[in-house]
Design a protein around this motif. Sequence first.
Motif, short mmCIF file in Angstrom:
data_model
loop_
_atom_site.label_atom_id
_atom_site.label_comp_id
_atom_site.label_asym_id
_atom_site.label_seq_id
_atom_site.Cartn_x
_atom_site.Cartn_y
_atom_site.Cartn_z
N PRO A 1 0.44 -1.26 -0.20
CA PRO A 1 -0.10 0.33 -0.20
C PRO A 1 0.82 1.47 -0.26
N GLU A 2 2.11 0.81 0.95
CA GLU A 2 2.85 2.27 0.82
C GLU A 2 3.29 2.79 -0.18
N ILE B 1 1.99 2.69 -3.28
CA ILE B 1 0.86 3.13 -5.30
C ILE B 1 0.68 5.12 -4.39
N PRO B 2 0.69 5.24 -5.14
CA PRO B 2 0.89 7.05 -5.21
C PRO B 2 -0.77 7.81 -5.80
N GLN B 3 -1.28 8.49 -4.50
CA GLN B 3 -2.47 8.86 -4.94
C GLN B 3 -3.13 8.85 -6.19
N ASN B 4 -2.21 9.86 -6.86
CA ASN B 4 -2.47 9.96 -8.49
C ASN B 4 -1.97 8.71 -9.38
N ARG C 1 -6.96 1.67 -5.88
CA ARG C 1 -6.08 1.22 -5.16
C ARG C 1 -6.02 -0.12 -4.98
N LYS C 2 -7.63 -0.32 -5.38
CA LYS C 2 -8.14 -1.40 -4.50
C LYS C 2 -7.57 -2.84 -5.88
#
Length: 275
Positions: A76-77, A79-82, A87-88
């Motif tokens: 998870p860390e 995977i950038p927000q943009n 994400r799933k």
Amino acid sequence: MDLVILESIEALEIGNIKATQNRPIMVHASDLNFYYCKYHGHVGAAHKLFKEYLIASFLECWEFRRVPIGLIQVLPEHIPQNLGIVRKSFDVPSFGLQEIQGVADLSKINEDVLVNARPKRELKNDLLKLAFFDIWTCNEDRSSGNYNILYKHVDGEYVIYPIDHEACFNHGNFERGLTPITYEDNLIYSTLFYKLFHKGELKNKDNLEGLKERFYLYSRNCGKKVGKILQEIPQSWDINIVKKEGELKQFLLNDDWFEICWNSFIEFLNFLQPK
């Protein structure tokens, strides 16, 4: 095969998304290799990843050169927000093809590199084998416009690496069995085949009988190894392994289907009219 699930070791980057239909992304994995990864659609069972893994495993049974594969859990860390990917999609391990140096994507633009190559006996054998393999697995997505083949110069000759297998089984999951693919959906219909082969080598009965015997042994080899191959599938992909093994044996891994595919292969070769 004993595949170990690797982990990502650095953040994903939007610039490492490949501009193809499925938008695979490059991931730096814990074995220190880079992988072009396909990820789950984040809804339901991971059928597309299952097919990629299964057919890549079958390639080994058929003695193709195969790009090394991996199952990679993107943390998870990393995977950038943009990123532009849900994400799933990374909740379950992705299917990855290891980056290898010196390969090129085959296309109509560069196919003459293979056509003009010397020697090309192994190349021709592998392309004939791949044409049949695609008939056998009902892959409807390999043609002049979309070869899904990498090639590389190795030890003085060009070799091929088939990739991208999620269109196998008629783009489905065995819900209604298998339907033979058409000539237009097969590699034999491609400009590459037209340029590479001549009539005599596609009509020789002894050569064809030899091909049929080898192809049959390869298909039987898949049947012998399918149980172990399926056991390597991550539980998080939510694939019913017992059901899939039954479907594979019912629809794919049997003599009746092999004969149907062989008849299609001969028919397609007869349709082809090289010089």
